[in-house]
Design an enzyme around this catalytic site. Structure first.
Site, PDB file in Angstrom:
ATOM      1  N   LYS A  21      14.038  -2.913  34.422  1.00  0.00           N
ATOM      2  CA  LYS A  21      13.425  -2.420  35.513  1.00  0.00           C
ATOM      3  C   LYS A  21      11.797  -2.581  35.326  1.00  0.00           C
ATOM      4  O   LYS A  21      11.175  -2.167  36.019  1.00  0.00           O
ATOM      5  CB  LYS A  21      13.629  -0.621  35.500  1.00  0.00           C
ATOM      6  CG  LYS A  21      15.038  -0.276  35.651  1.00  0.00           C
ATOM      7  CD  LYS A  21      15.346   1.163  35.301  1.00  0.00           C
ATOM      8  CE  LYS A  21      16.674   1.585  35.178  1.00  0.00           C
ATOM      9  NZ  LYS A  21      16.694   2.912  34.676  1.00  0.00           N
ATOM     10  N   ARG A  64      19.605  -8.779   9.995  1.00  0.00           N
ATOM     11  CA  ARG A  64      19.444  -8.220   8.563  1.00  0.00           C
ATOM     12  C   ARG A  64      18.113  -7.236   8.807  1.00  0.00           C
ATOM     13  O   ARG A  64      18.062  -6.040   8.197  1.00  0.00           O
ATOM     14  CB  ARG A  64      18.738  -9.306   7.785  1.00  0.00           C
ATOM     15  CG  ARG A  64      19.691 -10.122   7.041  1.00  0.00           C
ATOM     16  CD  ARG A  64      19.256 -11.691   6.831  1.00  0.00           C
ATOM     17  NE  ARG A  64      19.383 -12.103   8.070  1.00  0.00           N
ATOM     18  CZ  ARG A  64      20.437 -12.634   8.695  1.00  0.00           C
ATOM     19  NH1 ARG A  64      21.453 -12.894   7.873  1.00  0.00           N
ATOM     20  NH2 ARG A  64      20.472 -13.268   9.740  1.00  0.00           N
ATOM     21  N   THR A  65      17.113  -7.548   9.769  1.00  0.00           N
ATOM     22  CA  THR A  65      15.882  -6.604   9.808  1.00  0.00           C
ATOM     23  C   THR A  65      16.369  -5.129  10.176  1.00  0.00           C
ATOM     24  O   THR A  65      16.023  -4.195   9.646  1.00  0.00           O
ATOM     25  CB  THR A  65      14.801  -7.192  10.545  1.00  0.00           C
ATOM     26  OG1 THR A  65      14.737  -8.626  10.034  1.00  0.00           O
ATOM     27  CG2 THR A  65      13.637  -6.407  10.322  1.00  0.00           C
ATOM     28  N   ARG A 112      10.805  -5.017  16.835  1.00  0.00           N
ATOM     29  CA  ARG A 112      10.651  -6.489  17.070  1.00  0.00           C
ATOM     30  C   ARG A 112      10.303  -6.620  18.383  1.00  0.00           C
ATOM     31  O   ARG A 112      11.175  -6.074  19.074  1.00  0.00           O
ATOM     32  CB  ARG A 112      11.790  -6.946  16.278  1.00  0.00           C
ATOM     33  CG  ARG A 112      12.229  -8.593  16.469  1.00  0.00           C
ATOM     34  CD  ARG A 112      13.319  -9.335  16.014  1.00  0.00           C
ATOM     35  NE  ARG A 112      13.050  -9.202  14.458  1.00  0.00           N
ATOM     36  CZ  ARG A 112      13.857  -9.712  13.650  1.00  0.00           C
ATOM     37  NH1 ARG A 112      14.730 -10.385  14.083  1.00  0.00           N
ATOM     38  NH2 ARG A 112      13.422  -9.707  12.315  1.00  0.00           N
ATOM     39  N   HIS A 158       5.704 -11.189  10.314  1.00  0.00           N
ATOM     40  CA  HIS A 158       6.813 -10.438   9.838  1.00  0.00           C
ATOM     41  C   HIS A 158       6.593  -9.941   8.510  1.00  0.00           C
ATOM     42  O   HIS A 158       7.253 -10.280   7.401  1.00  0.00           O
ATOM     43  CB  HIS A 158       8.305 -11.250   9.840  1.00  0.00           C
ATOM     44  CG  HIS A 158       9.560 -10.606   9.668  1.00  0.00           C
ATOM     45  ND1 HIS A 158       9.675  -9.401   9.455  1.00  0.00           N
ATOM     46  CD2 HIS A 158      10.914 -11.185   9.959  1.00  0.00           C
ATOM     47  CE1 HIS A 158      11.041  -9.140   9.409  1.00  0.00           C
ATOM     48  NE2 HIS A 158      11.682 -10.231   9.737  1.00  0.00           N
TER      49      HIS A 158
END
Ligand code: CP
Length: 304
Positions: free
Chosen positions: A84, A54-55, A105, A133
């Site tokens: 890496k 969703r986000t 995120r 959030h």
């Protein structure tokens, strides 16, 4: 004068700022349908070091509806950070040269604040560890205001994983700026952080902790259910001990007021029975769409 240089924490916003975002979200309802060129020429980078449906997609949908462009990754494994060992600071110093805003995120608490410190372009926190959030909290407030016509005066239950659930942390902080009554309902091991309870109480909120889902759903306007955050448990046995403890079924819906609503940030696992989806109280898929207009508002205000 409203200024939104970054959006890292709900603590960065006053109630007045939140109201501007919610009012702008309401104006975006029509823009979302008709589309606009407001952010034409702007590029949004989505850096998702953790899974999301969703986000990330609602941010991308929001940017595209405003005429902007998007680039990014949704899997740390395909990045130089994952493959890496590149640092977050160097990743940010690189991406700021490719884009005009970063939506990130990351699994670590504090990561969004660190990214903002290294970035010359705005950073929006799309979920930082178990900590916060904030854009979810804004879309949750917008959903409550749109569906219940107000926020002040409501009684709201926050249920489920209140320890590891970052959405309830940001929402609890945001509700501290309103005149609401709060019920907190969680298994003993997953209770809300004392710091957030203190913040709510110091703001003058009436906060009670209850032990059962039945108590959580009775005599409230909004039931905000959350998933047990399996991925954040240090020991899987602790998860196994609490999973399935708090569930909403038709039995619990029968105890709710007829005009009450159930919200959930999603994804859900089994904490809301699928049979509940057809009840008038189930509004979590309407809530999903509000993520688009709220994120359109946030992007518009970031660039204004
Ligand atoms: N509500 C939420 O953050 O959903 P995603 O994890 O799918 O982005």
């Amino acid at each position: 004068m409203f200024e939104l240089p970054n959006l890292i924490s709900i603590h960065d916003l006053s109630r007045q700022d939140i109201e501007v975002i919610l009012d702008t979200s309401a104006k975006m309802e029509l823009v979302a349908v008709e589309r606009s060129k407001e952010l034409s020429g702007k590029i949004m980078a989505t850096l998702f070091f953790e899974p999301s449906t969703r986000t990330r997609l609602s941010f991308e949908s929001a940017m595209l509806r405003l005429g902007g462009s998007v680039l990014g990754f949704a899997d740390i494994g395909v990045t130089s950070a994952g493959g890496k060992g590149e640092t977050l600071a160097d990743t940010i110093r690189t991406v700021e040269r490719y884009a005009d805003v970063i939506v990130m995120r990351h699994p670590l608490d504090g990561s969004a604040r660190v990214a903002a410190e290294f970035s010359k372009i705005p950073v929006i926190n799309a979920g930082s560890g178990a900590e916060e959030h904030p854009t979810q909290a804004l879309l949750d407030l917008y959903s409550i205001r749109k569906m219940m016509r107000r926020i002040d005066g409501l009684t709201i239950s926050l249920c489920g994983d209140l320890k590891y659930g970052r959405t309830v942390h940001s929402l609890g902080m945001a509700l501290s700026k309103y005149d609401v009554k709060i019920k907190l309902a969680a298994p003993e091991a997953l209770r809300m952080k004392p710091a957030i309870i203190d913040e709510m109480k110091k703001s003058g909120l009436d906060v009670v902790e209850v032990d059962t889902i039945e108590e959580a759903v009775r005599d409230v306007d909004v039931v905000y259910m959350t998933r047990i955050q399996k991925e954040r448990f240090p020991d899987i046995r602790e998860y196994d001990a609490v999973k399935g403890e708090f569930r909403i079924t038709l039995h619990e819906v029968g105890m709710m007021r007829n005009d009450a609503i159930i919200l959930h940030p999603l994804p859900r696992v089994d904490e809301i029975d699928a049979e509940v989806d057809a009840t008038p109280q189930a509004r979590y898929f309407d809530q999903v769409y509000n993520g688009v207009v709220t994120r359109m508002a946030i992007l518009s205000l970031i660039f204004s």
